[in-house]
Design a protein around this motif. Structure first.
Motif, PDB file in Angstrom:
ATOM      1  N   VAL A 141      32.986 -21.056 -36.809  1.00  0.00           N
ATOM      2  CA  VAL A 141      31.640 -21.898 -36.835  1.00  0.00           C
ATOM      3  C   VAL A 141      31.495 -22.324 -35.307  1.00  0.00           C
ATOM      4  O   VAL A 141      30.424 -22.102 -34.885  1.00  0.00           O
ATOM      5  CB  VAL A 141      31.470 -23.036 -37.804  1.00  0.00           C
ATOM      6  N   GLU A 142      32.670 -22.873 -34.902  1.00  0.00           N
ATOM      7  CA  GLU A 142      32.218 -23.513 -33.473  1.00  0.00           C
ATOM      8  C   GLU A 142      32.170 -22.485 -32.451  1.00  0.00           C
ATOM      9  O   GLU A 142      31.276 -22.424 -31.406  1.00  0.00           O
ATOM     10  CB  GLU A 142      33.427 -24.335 -33.091  1.00  0.00           C
ATOM     11  N   GLU A 143      33.026 -21.476 -32.386  1.00  0.00           N
ATOM     12  CA  GLU A 143      32.775 -20.591 -31.197  1.00  0.00           C
ATOM     13  C   GLU A 143      31.635 -19.789 -31.394  1.00  0.00           C
ATOM     14  O   GLU A 143      30.853 -19.310 -30.448  1.00  0.00           O
ATOM     15  CB  GLU A 143      33.937 -19.370 -31.482  1.00  0.00           C
TER      16      GLU A 143
ATOM     17  N   SER B 210      28.792 -20.534 -32.746  1.00  0.00           N
ATOM     18  CA  SER B 210      27.741 -21.762 -32.432  1.00  0.00           C
ATOM     19  C   SER B 210      27.627 -21.477 -30.938  1.00  0.00           C
ATOM     20  O   SER B 210      26.498 -21.618 -30.379  1.00  0.00           O
ATOM     21  CB  SER B 210      28.008 -23.077 -32.986  1.00  0.00           C
ATOM     22  N   GLU B 211      28.455 -21.554 -30.260  1.00  0.00           N
ATOM     23  CA  GLU B 211      28.561 -21.847 -28.740  1.00  0.00           C
ATOM     24  C   GLU B 211      27.925 -20.348 -28.229  1.00  0.00           C
ATOM     25  O   GLU B 211      27.002 -20.276 -27.366  1.00  0.00           O
ATOM     26  CB  GLU B 211      29.996 -21.684 -28.246  1.00  0.00           C
TER      27      GLU B 211
ATOM     28  N   PRO C   9      22.446 -27.375 -30.330  1.00  0.00           N
ATOM     29  CA  PRO C   9      23.342 -27.172 -31.398  1.00  0.00           C
ATOM     30  C   PRO C   9      22.793 -27.668 -32.754  1.00  0.00           C
ATOM     31  O   PRO C   9      23.071 -26.771 -33.853  1.00  0.00           O
ATOM     32  CB  PRO C   9      24.548 -28.187 -31.168  1.00  0.00           C
TER      33      PRO C   9
ATOM     34  N   THR D 108      24.056 -23.533 -41.030  1.00  0.00           N
ATOM     35  CA  THR D 108      25.142 -22.664 -41.633  1.00  0.00           C
ATOM     36  C   THR D 108      24.943 -22.381 -42.830  1.00  0.00           C
ATOM     37  O   THR D 108      24.311 -23.258 -43.697  1.00  0.00           O
ATOM     38  CB  THR D 108      26.481 -23.609 -41.407  1.00  0.00           C
TER      39      THR D 108
ATOM     40  N   THR E 142      31.464 -14.708 -23.246  1.00  0.00           N
ATOM     41  CA  THR E 142      32.243 -16.077 -23.498  1.00  0.00           C
ATOM     42  C   THR E 142      33.604 -15.433 -22.973  1.00  0.00           C
ATOM     43  O   THR E 142      33.678 -14.293 -22.686  1.00  0.00           O
ATOM     44  CB  THR E 142      32.654 -16.473 -24.912  1.00  0.00           C
TER      45      THR E 142
END
Ligand code: GDP
Ligand code: MG
Length: 595
Positions: free
Chosen positions: A139-141, A143-144, A154, A159, A435
């Motif tokens: 989820v975090e990656e 989202s970035e 953000p 989700t 990224t």
């Protein structure tokens, strides 16, 4: 109008659009549990079997929120590169889009290309990370990545899991609060865009539209902007799981109209629908004509079925405006049609739909892209069929279409991907890190090199992790030759192809080898040759065989013998005679599956 929301779901293939759509239908009781089968909107058998969405589908659902009833018109869209045309049509009918990103996969090539289409049409974008029920969700990656892509906050990112239904209520809220209600003047002349149509055996052409301005009432005389044809609206209504007739629909609405016409040329997808009385002076804007990228001949197995095939193609075209066709003749195959497709998957789908939905048994020739040839007088000749290439004595040059390809991958696979693109006559143009562990590569490549097996190869060398999208850029001069395949010295026009000179001999060898595998042995020897002009570049031979199907019947059972002979006769019908050689129809398509 203030309680209407028109939106679509856009995503890379397999990121879960159809599954989320299913959940939304279920949670709003648009569909009972008994009716629920997965991918409810994928109503073509072909879509269910392949697990992909081919057509965009529209459906109206009602949702209660804080004491108000909202009408959601949801348009599900396909994700494969071949069908981005369907996506742009859906987008043109909406005010907002759910941008779905699989949280286990991250942003992929079609996430970006579909997003750009949505931004071009000024849609409100709601980013949703999907499949968060999976342990591998990042989820975090992801989202970035989405923040980088959209420049959003953000907090704007939702989700959800289309599988469990988690987070879907928040999606409903966001649709109400973030996607604008449609605007438009119900009192202005009718201006509606036809975004899809289907043919019904009993009711004729059914057109799906989105109204931008004005009103339509049952029994109105409607007019089609492009051909000024006037027809009566015998029935209008909205699209639920079944069609629900209405008396009147006005600006903002998504609905259908049935005029009773069975002539598929009357109604064109992308056309503007208006009224005979007080027609709109301007058509709906923002709808792009699509250009076919791959061409192939489609021929009936039995020449008597030519008119039936035309009829079937006309009806299919109604449902799939990206299909184009024109009559052509082939020495090997007789009368048929040269058809234009968006890509190889599209070609396969059309062929299967012809067989399943229209009972047409067809033979497809070796596909090619469209070329421009110039003769020595400087005249331009469109070459959608290898036989149209001018004779070398008068030919000045041939230009082939180039595309710009976007490939997103992990940096581990940059090397092999570069290698593949070089092998395919490509040039690297750009390399950008999205990224630290995802990079976007931009290439320019000849379209002809990517239509057949590029995507499969890319998947293999990147272990499935590279995603790919492309847009046409221009035409460039290229050293192309016509490669012919001969069976016992007779050229089979349906096997001819245009190909770069450096690759012609190798391609010819592969074709000959492949044909040797798939052509059945016959009572005489068959010579298979590949030739450029008079020069033979490859050759294979199939030795003679006398095949006696009744031999294994031990002479006893006469009826079984007769059955076998009949079966053999039926098998012959699926054969084509080329000179004295029998070619099974399967060979015409199998020959392309060069593995
Ligand atoms: P589409 O190509 O975007 O329409 O994707 P589909 O809805 O056909 O889903 C592709 C695959 O992902 C299917 O096998 C689904 O069962 C699976 N899938 C979709 N959504 C979810 C989800 O939220 N969680 C899990 N675990 N699987 C999902
Ligand atoms: Mg789908």
């Amino acid at each position: 109008m203030k309680n209407i929301r028109n939106f679509c779901i856009i995503a890379h293939i397999d990121h879960g659009k159809s599954t989320l759509a299913d959940r939304m239908l279920e949670m709003t009781n648009a569909i009972s549990e008994r009716e629920m089968q997965s991918q409810a909107l994928d109503d073509m058998d072909l879509e269910r079997e392949r697990g992909i969405t081919i057509k965009a589908h529209a459906i109206q659902i009602q949702h209660e929120h804080e004491g108000e009833t909202y009408i959601f018109n949801l348009i599900d869209t396909p994700g494969h590169v071949d069908f981005s045309y369907e996506v742009s049509r859906s987008i043109a009918a909406c005010e907002g889009a759910l941008l779905l990103v699989d949280a286990t996969q991250g942003v992929q090539a079609q996430t970006i290309s579909n997003l750009y289409l949505a931004i071009e049409h000024d849609l409100e974008i709601i980013p949703v990370l999907n499949k968060i029920d999976m342990p591998s969700a990042m989820v975090e990656e992801v989202s970035e990545e989405v923040i980088d892509l959209l420049g959003c906050d953000p907090d704007d990112i939702l989700t959800a899991s289309g599988k469990t239904g988690e987070g879907v209520d928040k999606i409903f809220e966001a649709i109400i609060n973030r996607i604008p209600a449609p605007e438009g003047d119900p009192e202005a002349p009718l201006q509606a865009m036809i975004f899809d149509s289907v043919f019904d055996k009993y009711r004729g052409v059914i057109a799906y539209f989105r109204i931008f301005n004005g009103k339509i009432r049952k029994n109105d005389m409607v007019q089609f902007f492009s051909n000024k044809k006037n027809l009566q609206a015998n029935e209008i209504g909205v699209l639920k799981m079944i069609q629900q007739p209405e008396k009147e629909l006005s600006a903002g609405a998504v609905g259908y109209v049935i005029t009773g016409t069975k002539d598929s040329s009357d109604i064109k997808v992308g056309d503007t629908l208006t009224l005979q009385e007080n027609p709109t002076p301007t058509p709906v804007k923002g709808f792009e004509e699509v250009k076919p990228m791959v061409f192939a001949g489609i021929f009936p197995i039995d020449n008597d079925d030519f008119e039936d095939l035309r009829d079937a193609l006309e009806k299919l075209q109604l449902n799939d405006a990206s299909l184009i066709f024109a009559p052509e003749t082939s020495a090997a195959l007789g009368f048929g049609f040269r058809c234009g497709f968006l890509g190889m998957l599209h070609l396969e789908i059309i062929q299967e739909r012809l067989e399943r939905e229209f009972d047409q048994n067809v033979i497809t020739t070796v596909p090619n892209v469209g070329y421009f040839a110039y003769n020595k007088k400087g005249e331009e000749i469109i070459v959608n069929n290898p036989s149209e290439l001018p004779d070398p004595t008068v030919l000045d040059r041939v230009e082939e279409p180039y595309i710009q390809a976007q490939i997103i991958t992990s940096p581990d696979y940059i090397g092999p991907i570069m290698g593949l693109c070089m092998e395919k006559r490509g040039m690297i143009k750009n390399q950008v890190y999205l990224t630290t562990n995802r990079v976007e590569l931009t290439f320019e490549l000849p379209l002809a090199e990517i239509v057949f097996d590029f995507y499969d190869k890319l998947k293999t060398i990147s272990r499935g992790y590279a995603s790919f999208d492309y847009t046409p850029i221009d035409y460039r001069a290229s050293d192309l030759v016509k490669l012919d395949i001969k069976l016992n010295s007779e050229a089979v026009d349906a096997f001819s192809s245009l190909i770069h000179r450096d690759k012609a001999a190798a391609f010819g060898r592969r074709l000959c080898k492949r044909l040797k595998e798939i052509l059945p042995r016959q009572q005489f020897q068959i010579a298979i040759q590949a030739a450029i002009g008079a020069k033979i570049v490859a050759r294979e031979t199939i030795s003679a065989l006398r095949k006696d199907v009744t031999a294994k019947c031990y002479g006893g059972d006469i009826s079984r013998k007769r059955k076998l002979l009949e079966k053999q006769k039926a098998g012959k019908k699926r054969m084509r005679e080329v000179g004295n050689v029998q070619v099974p129809q399967k060979a015409f398509l199998d020959v392309l599956k060069l593995g």
